[in-house]
Scaffold this active site. Structure first.
Site, PDB file in Angstrom:
ATOM      1  N   LYS A   1      16.232 -13.619 -11.959  1.00  0.00           N
ATOM      2  CA  LYS A   1      17.069 -14.626 -12.609  1.00  0.00           C
ATOM      3  C   LYS A   1      17.204 -16.143 -11.793  1.00  0.00           C
ATOM      4  O   LYS A   1      17.462 -16.087 -10.650  1.00  0.00           O
ATOM      5  CB  LYS A   1      18.466 -14.331 -13.172  1.00  0.00           C
ATOM      6  CG  LYS A   1      18.347 -12.987 -13.932  1.00  0.00           C
ATOM      7  CD  LYS A   1      19.789 -12.488 -14.206  1.00  0.00           C
ATOM      8  CE  LYS A   1      20.492 -13.355 -15.228  1.00  0.00           C
ATOM      9  NZ  LYS A   1      21.794 -12.575 -15.641  1.00  0.00           N
TER      10      LYS A   1
ATOM     11  N   ARG B   1      33.634 -24.093 -21.499  1.00  0.00           N
ATOM     12  CA  ARG B   1      33.240 -25.046 -22.644  1.00  0.00           C
ATOM     13  C   ARG B   1      33.710 -24.048 -23.879  1.00  0.00           C
ATOM     14  O   ARG B   1      33.857 -22.861 -23.650  1.00  0.00           O
ATOM     15  CB  ARG B   1      31.908 -25.624 -23.136  1.00  0.00           C
ATOM     16  CG  ARG B   1      30.953 -24.495 -23.349  1.00  0.00           C
ATOM     17  CD  ARG B   1      29.758 -24.917 -23.746  1.00  0.00           C
ATOM     18  NE  ARG B   1      28.691 -23.924 -23.513  1.00  0.00           N
ATOM     19  CZ  ARG B   1      28.404 -22.899 -24.349  1.00  0.00           C
ATOM     20  NH1 ARG B   1      29.263 -22.623 -25.236  1.00  0.00           N
ATOM     21  NH2 ARG B   1      27.522 -22.209 -24.239  1.00  0.00           N
TER      22      ARG B   1
ATOM     23  N   GLY C   1      18.816 -18.339 -21.833  1.00  0.00           N
ATOM     24  CA  GLY C   1      17.837 -17.229 -21.618  1.00  0.00           C
ATOM     25  C   GLY C   1      16.749 -17.414 -21.265  1.00  0.00           C
ATOM     26  O   GLY C   1      15.745 -16.463 -21.123  1.00  0.00           O
TER      27      GLY C   1
END
Ligand code: ADP
Length: 447
Positions: free
Chosen positions: A158, A291, A165
């Site tokens: 990742k 957030r 994504g």
């Protein structure tokens, strides 16, 4: 309390925040691009400022224009909504330097959580369970092989700067590792300007479960339970629920407690979401969003608490209106994200909505900025509304959702409503029996 809040966003979330401000008796300013001059939030705001042409980088991402709009209108705080500048640490810092309150955490907290390697390290330090994997960035193939052998295949590579994504590659065996590592690094470099990648165990059938947290600004942390967002397409959430059909009260309070303590220890202020993959009774941290989330209304439905009110209170120094023991979970809620897209191919379907009729009745909420005759501009994401349904339990919620979907009419464009009408009648969905791959498999079958 603030006198005037500038809302630096568009669409349903701009309207959502505007409603909260009106309830609190706070004046509102909205900024908009030329493409959004006819938007509902522009019509309903006390003041509006056009900040540029349609492309987001020239308008909704244009920090100078937004700061200038604050100065001109005398706004003392900015609510960034989600997306756009909501997780931009520089924006938070610039507002602070201008004595304008950013309704969200500090720039430093945004920065830590925006870097996935740093976020994971911080989570681990705070006692949050993480996915087994490399300690930090991995550049050498030798090191990647060592880590992968230790945690066991399959593994996922990742991007540290990743989001939405993107920048993830799975290696099923050691033979795939070299290519996966190289492609992930190249893609991460091209997409995010940062080729740092890390390795994690690839979980095969997890659910996506996230915990809503709040720091009150005085060193205390609370949690508002979890949401299950396992129904995803291309890592984008499609349907969200609170509570998760997979958790019991004990697990909820255990993971919630861990998250609330971590938030307190971090000295975090405002709303946040700690995201986990959940498999075989274990939670694995993947990231934290600093957030408000698109799916926050399902949490509001089961707690009865307006999370935007709480954000505004905390940012103004007034703390939260509730303590942990006041937060109770009542019934069940489901949100469907209604996009202007073909329900099978998901190609965007901008155009004019000739007729827009929303469902009503007990337990139904529709958050949307559109109306009959509204022309959807082609420049932004395709979310046109959210249907949020609440019932005393999951069965009642599903019955009500089916009825609400039947009542919903959007003519003139394609929407994802037919997909939800199919899903609500599916046995796996009825049983709450799905993982993060369920929806893609279902769509591939073309049922
Ligand atoms: P982004 O910020 O790009 O959304 P996330 O880390 O939140 O990235 O991951 C997005 C999605 O990718 C997850 O919801 C999950 O579907 C999948 N994913 C991420 N990490 C793993 C993992 N270790 N094992 C299996 N799937 C994963």
């Amino acid at each position: 309390m603030f006198q005037k809040i500038l809302i630096a966003n568009r669409g349903e979330i701009a309207l959502r925040v505007l409603r909260a401000c009106k309830e609190l008796g706070i004046q509102t300013v909205v900024v908009h691009s030329t493409a959004d001059a006819d938007a509902m939030h522009v019509r309903l705001a006390d003041e509006s400022v056009c900040i540029g042409p349609p492309p987001s980088r020239d308008s909704y991402l244009n920090i100078h224009q937004i700061v200038a709009a604050c100065e001109i209108t005398g706004a003392d705080a900015v609510h960034p909504g989600y997306g756009f500048l909501s997780e931009n640490a520089k924006f938070a810092d610039i507002l602070a330097a201008h004595n304008i309150t950013f309704i969200g955490p500090t720039g430093d907290h945004i920065r830590v959580m925006g870097d996935k390697i740093e976020a994971k390290r911080t989570a681990k330090r705070l006692g949050i369970p993480v996915v087994p994997g490399s300690d930090g960035a991995v550049t050498e193939e030798k090191e990647a092989k060592r880590v992968a052998a230790e945690i066991g295949y399959p593994v996922i590579i990742k991007a540290s700067a990743g989001g939405g994504g993107r920048g993830m590659k799975v290696a099923l065996t050691e033979a795939d590792l070299e290519v996966a590592l190289q492609t992930a690094r190249t893609e991460a470099g091209a997409a995010f300007g940062d080729d740092a990648v890390y390795i994690e165990k690839y979980l095969q059938k997890p659910r996506h479960i996230e915990v809503q947290v709040f720091g009150d600004g005085f060193g205390r942390g609370v949690h508002f339970g979890e949401r299950d967002c396992s129904l995803q397409r291309r890592h984008q959430k499609v349907w969200e629920e609170a509570n998760s059909p997979a958790l019991n009260a004990e697990e909820r309070s255990r993971i919630g407690g861990i998250c609330a303590k971590a938030i307190a220890d971090l000295g975090y202020s405002g709303a946040g979401t700690i995201e986990f993959l959940y498999e075989n009774g274990e939670f694995y941290f993947i990231e934290m969003n600093t957030r408000l989330q698109v799916e926050h209304p399902v949490t509001e439905a089961i707690t009865g608490i307006d999370l935007v009110h709480e954000q505004i209170r905390v940012a103004s120094g007034g703390g939260l209106s509730v303590k942990q023991e006041d937060i109770k979970f009542n019934g069940h809620a489901i949100e469907c994200r209604i996009n202007a897209e073909d329900p099978r191919t998901f190609t965007p379907s901008p155009g004019t909505i000739s007729h827009f009729h929303t469902p009503g009745g007990l337990g139904i909420r529709v958050d949307s900025g559109v109306y009959s005759g509204y022309k959807i501009p082609p420049y932004y994401d395709s979310l046109i509304g959210k249907l949020i349904v609440h019932g005393r339990n999951r069965v009642e919620c599903m019955m009500r959702l089916r009825r609400a979907l039947d009542e919903f009419v959007v003519d003139g464009i394609k929407t994802t409503l037919p997909l939800f009408r199919d899903l609500v009648g599916n046995a796996d969905i009825a049983n709450g029996d799905y993982d993060i791959h369920w929806l893609e498999k279902y769509l591939a079958k073309g049922e």
